[in-house]
Design an enzyme around this catalytic site. Structure first.
Site, PDB file in Angstrom:
ATOM      1  N   MET A  30      43.281  44.436  36.474  1.00 16.59           N
ATOM      2  CA  MET A  30      43.440  44.356  37.928  1.00 16.59           C
ATOM      3  C   MET A  30      44.917  44.129  38.259  1.00 16.59           C
ATOM      4  O   MET A  30      45.249  43.727  39.372  1.00 16.59           O
ATOM      5  CB  MET A  30      42.566  43.239  38.493  1.00 16.59           C
ATOM      6  CG  MET A  30      41.072  43.486  38.218  1.00 16.59           C
ATOM      7  SD  MET A  30      39.963  42.697  39.366  1.00 16.59           S
ATOM      8  CE  MET A  30      40.351  40.984  39.093  1.00 16.59           C
ATOM      9  N   TYR A  32      48.967  42.694  38.023  1.00 13.46           N
ATOM     10  CA  TYR A  32      49.732  41.437  38.010  1.00 13.46           C
ATOM     11  C   TYR A  32      49.830  40.939  36.570  1.00 13.46           C
ATOM     12  O   TYR A  32      49.338  39.866  36.206  1.00 13.46           O
ATOM     13  CB  TYR A  32      49.116  40.373  38.936  1.00 13.46           C
ATOM     14  CG  TYR A  32      50.186  39.480  39.494  1.00 13.46           C
ATOM     15  CD1 TYR A  32      51.075  39.961  40.454  1.00 13.46           C
ATOM     16  CD2 TYR A  32      50.353  38.168  39.049  1.00 13.46           C
ATOM     17  CE1 TYR A  32      52.096  39.163  40.953  1.00 13.46           C
ATOM     18  CE2 TYR A  32      51.362  37.363  39.542  1.00 13.46           C
ATOM     19  CZ  TYR A  32      52.224  37.861  40.495  1.00 13.46           C
ATOM     20  OH  TYR A  32      53.237  37.086  40.981  1.00 13.46           O
ATOM     21  N   HIS A  34      50.559  39.760  32.784  1.00  9.87           N
ATOM     22  CA  HIS A  34      51.173  38.659  32.027  1.00  9.87           C
ATOM     23  C   HIS A  34      51.071  39.037  30.564  1.00  9.87           C
ATOM     24  O   HIS A  34      50.545  40.125  30.227  1.00  9.87           O
ATOM     25  CB  HIS A  34      50.487  37.325  32.357  1.00  9.87           C
ATOM     26  CG  HIS A  34      48.983  37.385  32.267  1.00  9.87           C
ATOM     27  ND1 HIS A  34      48.320  37.547  31.069  1.00  9.87           N
ATOM     28  CD2 HIS A  34      48.017  37.328  33.223  1.00  9.87           C
ATOM     29  CE1 HIS A  34      47.019  37.570  31.281  1.00  9.87           C
ATOM     30  NE2 HIS A  34      46.803  37.453  32.584  1.00  9.87           N
ATOM     31  N   HIS A  37      47.747  40.586  29.246  1.00  9.14           N
ATOM     32  CA  HIS A  37      47.551  42.025  29.482  1.00  9.14           C
ATOM     33  C   HIS A  37      48.393  42.843  28.505  1.00  9.14           C
ATOM     34  O   HIS A  37      47.928  43.831  27.939  1.00  9.14           O
ATOM     35  CB  HIS A  37      48.004  42.410  30.897  1.00  9.14           C
ATOM     36  CG  HIS A  37      47.215  41.820  32.007  1.00  9.14           C
ATOM     37  ND1 HIS A  37      47.734  40.889  32.874  1.00  9.14           N
ATOM     38  CD2 HIS A  37      45.937  42.040  32.405  1.00  9.14           C
ATOM     39  CE1 HIS A  37      46.815  40.569  33.771  1.00  9.14           C
ATOM     40  NE2 HIS A  37      45.714  41.247  33.504  1.00  9.14           N
ATOM     41  N   GLN A 148      39.641  37.915  25.064  1.00  6.39           N
ATOM     42  CA  GLN A 148      38.624  36.870  24.822  1.00  6.39           C
ATOM     43  C   GLN A 148      38.665  35.796  25.901  1.00  6.39           C
ATOM     44  O   GLN A 148      37.753  34.992  26.024  1.00  6.39           O
ATOM     45  CB  GLN A 148      38.837  36.235  23.445  1.00  6.39           C
ATOM     46  CG  GLN A 148      38.479  37.162  22.302  1.00  6.39           C
ATOM     47  CD  GLN A 148      38.960  36.675  20.955  1.00  6.39           C
ATOM     48  OE1 GLN A 148      39.544  35.590  20.839  1.00  6.39           O
ATOM     49  NE2 GLN A 148      38.740  37.475  19.932  1.00  6.39           N
ATOM     50  N   LYS A 149      39.739  35.755  26.667  1.00  9.11           N
ATOM     51  CA  LYS A 149      39.861  34.773  27.755  1.00  9.11           C
ATOM     52  C   LYS A 149      38.657  34.878  28.694  1.00  9.11           C
ATOM     53  O   LYS A 149      38.169  33.885  29.202  1.00  9.11           O
ATOM     54  CB  LYS A 149      41.187  35.039  28.490  1.00  9.11           C
ATOM     55  CG  LYS A 149      41.257  34.619  29.925  1.00  9.11           C
ATOM     56  CD  LYS A 149      41.551  33.161  30.054  1.00  9.11           C
ATOM     57  CE  LYS A 149      41.799  32.695  31.456  1.00  9.11           C
ATOM     58  NZ  LYS A 149      41.230  33.446  32.537  1.00  9.11           N
ATOM     59  N   ASP A 150      38.202  36.122  28.949  1.00 11.86           N
ATOM     60  CA  ASP A 150      37.010  36.334  29.770  1.00 11.86           C
ATOM     61  C   ASP A 150      35.844  36.612  28.825  1.00 11.86           C
ATOM     62  O   ASP A 150      35.359  37.735  28.716  1.00 11.86           O
ATOM     63  CB  ASP A 150      37.240  37.503  30.738  1.00 11.86           C
ATOM     64  CG  ASP A 150      38.353  37.172  31.724  1.00 11.86           C
ATOM     65  OD1 ASP A 150      38.181  36.233  32.510  1.00 11.86           O
ATOM     66  OD2 ASP A 150      39.398  37.830  31.674  1.00 11.86           O
TER      67      ASP A 150
HETATM   68  O1  PAF Z   1      39.314  41.355  33.548  1.00 15.15           O
HETATM   69  C1  PAF Z   1      39.648  42.039  34.546  1.00 15.15           C
HETATM   70  O2  PAF Z   1      40.828  42.128  34.910  1.00 15.15           O
HETATM   71  C2  PAF Z   1      38.579  42.771  35.334  1.00 15.15           C
HETATM   72  O3  PAF Z   1      37.408  42.049  35.404  1.00 15.15           O
HETATM   73  C3  PAF Z   1      38.318  44.211  34.805  1.00 15.15           C
HETATM   74  C4  PAF Z   1      37.759  44.182  33.390  1.00 15.15           C
HETATM   75  C5  PAF Z   1      39.592  45.014  34.841  1.00 15.15           C
HETATM   76  C6  PAF Z   1      37.282  44.913  35.696  1.00 15.15           C
HETATM   77  O4  PAF Z   1      37.735  45.005  37.004  1.00 15.15           O
END
Ligand code: PAF
Length: 287
Positions: A30, A32, A34, A37, A148-150
């Protein structure tokens, strides 16, 4: 690096790459960016021939009182950083491109979407599953990279891929942390300087929980008590939940065995953050 805004153009580019025998890596984001990513993009760069990063703040995964409008965005900086780590294509569709008028089909991931984080954010994981499925259909990547953070999101994506027999290899990459342990997140930008000082308590609480497992604790209740105790020492931290779950279905467990995830969500001031550690009862170390 090319910036692409339409599904048809992305398909054209990727069809060409596939016809040349290139393996495609997708990093859904999404924006922004860091270090977290960028580590996904670096992994994609190392494991595939053509790296696509999508930047799309997905309205479907935000609740009515959540931060969709205020979600941090900085496309100029993002594209500069993506180019530096060797991304080939940025896919930055508009909401209308992803969800044209009349598009009403969504995924329902079932129970995994309704427990733990899903209990607090109804519909969130269905929104994540829907957008990722659409991105997978558009890009048809060989591999897709998630952090893995999510952790629950990762389990949801793996389940969707398994349930719908998608031919995609889901690669998970370790959480990237600041020097003081705070997990990197685009939402860290919301923290005031006082909040920022308190925020590492989240990781500290999780690392204490993992150490407790290493020392032989085998009940989820004792792990959760340890996290609560650490976080109760920070007046600006309001714990929303701590849960010990198995990795696949994210079902809460009472006894510690196998590979598990200890997850927390907490408000630091007005900023809501999530974090987790994986524990393996074999070693008790973050897995
Ligand atoms: O983790 C994220 O940034 C979002 O949930 C994703 C996987 C890009 C889906 O919009």
């Amino acid at each position: 690096m090319k910036i692409i805004e339409t599904i048809s153009e992305l398909r054209e580019q990727l069809d060409e790459a596939r016809s040349e025998g290139k393996r495609i890596g997708l990093v859904p984001t999404m924006g922004y960016f860091h270090e977290g990513h960028l580590s996904l993009m670096e992994a994609a760069r190392a494991e595939t021939d053509l790296v696509v990063t999508s930047i799309f703040v997905n309205p479907l995964q935000f609740g009515p009182r959540e931060d969709f409008d205020g979600y941090p965005r900085d496309f100029a900086r993002d594209s500069m950083l993506a180019e530096k780590v060797g991304v080939d294509l940025i896919f930055q569709p508009s909401v209308g491109e992803m969800y044209p008028e009349g598009a009403t089909t969504t995924l329902d991931v079932g129970r995994i979407g309704e427990i733990v984080e899903g209990a607090i954010r109804p519909g969130h994981f269905n929104g994540v599953a829907t957008v990722c499925t659409k991105l997978f259909n558009i890009a048809q990547p060989h591999k897709a990279f998630f952090g893995q953070k999510d952790a629950q999101q990762l389990s949801v994506i793996r389940k969707v891929v398994r349930d719908l027999a998608m031919n995609i290899d889901i690669v998970d990459c370790p959480t990237v942390r600041e020097a003081d342990g705070l997990a990197m997140s685009s939402r860290n930008v919301y923290l005031t300087s006082d909040d920022r000082k308190a925020a590492p308590a989240l990781a500290e609480a999780l690392f204490s929980a993992s150490a407790l497992v290493q020392e032989g604790a085998r009940s989820a209740a004792s792990i959760k008590a340890c996290v609560r105790e650490r976080l109760s020492q920070e007046s600006s931290v309001k714990l929303q939940y701590v849960e010990v779950t198995e990795e696949n279905g994210f079902e809460p467990v009472e006894n510690i065995s196998g590979r598990l995830v200890v997850s927390i969500a907490a408000f630091i001031g007005t900023t809501r953050l999530i974090d987790n550690v994986r524990v393996d009862v074999g070693t008790g170390k973050p897995a």
